[in-house]
Design a protein around this motif. Structure first.
Motif, short mmCIF file in Angstrom:
data_model
loop_
_atom_site.label_atom_id
_atom_site.label_comp_id
_atom_site.label_asym_id
_atom_site.label_seq_id
_atom_site.Cartn_x
_atom_site.Cartn_y
_atom_site.Cartn_z
N THR A 145 39.25 39.90 33.71
CA THR A 145 39.19 41.32 33.33
C THR A 145 39.83 41.54 31.97
O THR A 145 39.27 42.22 31.10
CB THR A 145 39.91 42.19 34.38
N SER A 146 41.02 40.95 31.76
CA SER A 146 41.72 41.12 30.48
C SER A 146 40.94 40.47 29.34
O SER A 146 40.87 41.01 28.24
CB SER A 146 43.13 40.53 30.57
N VAL A 147 40.32 39.30 29.62
CA VAL A 147 39.53 38.62 28.59
C VAL A 147 38.33 39.47 28.19
O VAL A 147 38.03 39.64 27.00
CB VAL A 147 39.05 37.24 29.10
N PHE A 148 37.64 40.03 29.18
CA PHE A 148 36.47 40.87 28.90
C PHE A 148 36.86 42.13 28.14
O PHE A 148 36.13 42.58 27.24
CB PHE A 148 35.75 41.23 30.19
N LEU A 149 38.00 42.72 28.51
CA LEU A 149 38.44 43.94 27.83
C LEU A 149 38.75 43.66 26.36
O LEU A 149 38.40 44.43 25.47
CB LEU A 149 39.67 44.52 28.53
N ALA A 151 37.47 41.40 24.59
CA ALA A 151 36.21 41.09 23.90
C ALA A 151 35.31 42.32 23.78
O ALA A 151 34.23 42.25 23.20
CB ALA A 151 35.48 39.98 24.64
N GLY A 152 35.76 43.45 24.35
CA GLY A 152 34.97 44.66 24.29
C GLY A 152 33.79 44.70 25.27
O GLY A 152 32.89 45.51 25.14
N GLU A 153 33.82 43.79 26.25
CA GLU A 153 32.73 43.73 27.24
C GLU A 153 33.15 44.55 28.46
O GLU A 153 33.57 44.03 29.49
CB GLU A 153 32.44 42.28 27.62
N GLN A 154 33.00 45.88 28.33
CA GLN A 154 33.50 46.80 29.33
C GLN A 154 32.83 46.62 30.70
O GLN A 154 33.49 46.64 31.74
CB GLN A 154 33.29 48.25 28.86
N HIS A 155 31.51 46.45 30.69
CA HIS A 155 30.80 46.34 31.97
C HIS A 155 31.18 45.07 32.73
O HIS A 155 31.29 45.08 33.96
CB HIS A 155 29.29 46.40 31.73
N GLU A 156 31.37 43.98 31.99
CA GLU A 156 31.82 42.73 32.63
C GLU A 156 33.22 42.90 33.20
O GLU A 156 33.54 42.40 34.29
CB GLU A 156 31.80 41.58 31.61
N ALA A 157 34.08 43.62 32.45
CA ALA A 157 35.45 43.86 32.91
C ALA A 157 35.45 44.69 34.19
O ALA A 157 36.21 44.42 35.12
CB ALA A 157 36.25 44.56 31.82
N ILE A 158 34.59 45.70 34.23
CA ILE A 158 34.50 46.55 35.42
C ILE A 158 34.03 45.75 36.63
O ILE A 158 34.54 45.92 37.74
CB ILE A 158 33.56 47.74 35.15
N GLN A 159 33.07 44.84 36.42
CA GLN A 159 32.58 44.02 37.53
C GLN A 159 33.69 43.13 38.07
O GLN A 159 33.85 42.97 39.29
CB GLN A 159 31.40 43.17 37.07
N ALA A 160 34.50 42.54 37.17
CA ALA A 160 35.62 41.70 37.60
C ALA A 160 36.65 42.54 38.36
O ALA A 160 37.23 42.08 39.34
CB ALA A 160 36.26 41.03 36.39
N ALA A 161 36.87 43.78 37.90
CA ALA A 161 37.80 44.68 38.59
C ALA A 161 37.27 45.06 39.97
O ALA A 161 38.04 45.16 40.94
CB ALA A 161 38.03 45.93 37.74
N ARG A 162 35.97 45.28 40.08
CA ARG A 162 35.37 45.57 41.38
C ARG A 162 35.54 44.39 42.34
O ARG A 162 35.79 44.58 43.54
CB ARG A 162 33.88 45.88 41.21
N GLY A 183 43.18 51.02 39.15
CA GLY A 183 42.92 50.35 37.88
C GLY A 183 41.45 50.39 37.52
O GLY A 183 41.07 50.60 36.35
N LEU A 184 40.60 50.22 38.53
CA LEU A 184 39.15 50.29 38.32
C LEU A 184 38.74 51.69 37.86
O LEU A 184 37.87 51.84 37.00
CB LEU A 184 38.43 49.92 39.62
N ALA A 185 39.40 52.71 38.42
CA ALA A 185 39.09 54.09 38.04
C ALA A 185 39.37 54.33 36.56
O ALA A 185 38.59 55.00 35.86
CB ALA A 185 39.91 55.06 38.88
N GLU A 186 40.45 53.77 36.08
CA GLU A 186 40.82 53.94 34.67
C GLU A 186 39.76 53.35 33.75
O GLU A 186 39.38 53.95 32.74
CB GLU A 186 42.18 53.29 34.40
N MET A 187 39.27 52.14 34.11
CA MET A 187 38.22 51.52 33.30
C MET A 187 36.90 52.26 33.43
O MET A 187 36.14 52.38 32.47
CB MET A 187 38.04 50.05 33.72
N THR A 188 36.62 52.75 34.63
CA THR A 188 35.36 53.47 34.88
C THR A 188 35.29 54.74 34.04
O THR A 188 34.23 55.11 33.53
CB THR A 188 35.24 53.83 36.38
#
Length: 332
Positions: A145-149, A151-162, A183-188
């Motif tokens: 999740t932190s790596v994706f964030l 890198a600016g890959e928000q959707h990938e980060a959200i999937q990892a958080a889910r 935490g998922l809500a914040e990214m969403t």
């Protein structure tokens, strides 16, 4: 420190404690720096091969991989970690294989091989689940999740958080599931907007309530309050803020209270309850400043909240002259 570490390594080798050998080697590598790190790991690898200890050899390979990563040799590091993982798989050491697979994910991320890291992460989750290590399964997802964030890959980060939420749910860890959901809500909110985020926050608040976590429920409701403000639901925001404040005060957690008071202050400005909003924002700042451990980020957040309340108060007074005179609002 170097002398003590060498003594510890000699004793660990004498009793053939693989885990301790690995820990001591890690310390030695940190003390010795990048130049000698791979040499120390190579020495351990040769000794393991000499005595025919495949498990010890695999762990030595992992140390070699870590050393090569420190020396910015990602390809060699990945090769070593992959070989170690395969060795541990062959001898049936699931715990060791999981550790090796986790290191492989980290190395692949460092080498910008994101797709490979995602595939490896699935193996890591499977292995940690097989050995009953829920924390380990979540750790790799948090890392992704932190790596994706970054890198600016928000959707990938959200999937990892889910996936984190799913792991906790399957394990029956209600409180951890609630925290992960928050935490998922914040990214969403950043990618899909406040409505979807609000639904997740409400779910989190309900979960915290079911396990009796007052502080967690206060945090969730504070986040709900901020989302209601974003949606211009000012009256609902005020009602939610009141409940959040009550819970936060009864929790006894100053950090939770400070965060909650800031959300309440924002909500109250939306309904033109400026005096209450200012009092809460000032109290939040005082709590942060009185905290035994200084947190500059928390102080900045509290100051920003207070400034925002002053600003909105000042704008209101300018637009409604004669209602109440607060000439210092904008200046403050």
């Amino acid at each position: 420190a170097l002398k003590a570490a060498k003594q510890a390594l000699a004793l660990a080798r004498e009793v053939r404690d693989i885990d301790m050998i690995g820990q001591v080697l890690q310390v030695l590598m940190q003390i010795s720096g990048q130049e000698r790190a791979s040499g120390i790991a190579e020495e351990e690898l040769m000794m393991a091969k000499k005595v025919g200890d495949r498990k010890r050899e695999a762990f030595a390979q992992l140390k070699m991989a870590a050393a090569m990563a420190m020396q910015d040799r990602p390809r060699e590091a990945i090769r070593r970690a992959t070989e170690a993982m395969e060795q541990l798989r062959q001898i049936g050491d699931l715990k060791g294989e999981a550790k090796a697979a986790y290191l492989l994910v980290e190395l692949q991320c460092q080498a910008k091989r994101t797709m490979d890291a995602k595939r490896s992460a699935k193996d890591v989750q499977r292995l940690f689940k097989e050995i009953g290590d829920t924390k380990g399964a979540v750790n790799v997802l948090q890392y992704l999740t932190s790596v994706f964030l970054e890198a600016g890959e928000q959707h990938e980060a959200i999937q990892a958080a889910r996936d984190q939420v799913k792991v906790f749910r399957e394990a029956g860890f209600k409180e951890e599931e609630a925290s992960a959901t928050l935490g998922l809500a914040e990214m969403t909110q950043q990618t899909m907007g406040p409505r979807d985020a609000l639904r997740l926050c409400k779910d989190a608040a309900s979960m915290f309530n079911s396990v009796g976590d007052i502080g967690g429920e206060a945090r969730a409701l504070a986040q709900c309050t901020q989302l209601h403000v974003s949606l211009k639901s000012n009256s609902t925001a005020s009602e939610t803020a009141k409940r959040a404040e009550e819970l936060a005060r009864s929790s006894g957690d100053a950090k939770v209270l400070a965060t909650t008071l800031q959300a309440c202050a924002e909500a109250y400005t939306g309904t033109e309850r400026f005096a209450e909003a200012l009092d809460l924002a000032k109290e939040a700042l005082q709590l942060v400043e009185k905290a035994p451990v200084k947190d500059e980020a928390a102080k900045a957040s509290a100051l920003a909240c207070l400034a925002s309340v002053h600003l909105q108060t000042g704008h209101h007074d300018v637009n409604h002259p004669g209602i109440r005179s607060r000439p210092r609002g904008l200046k403050e």
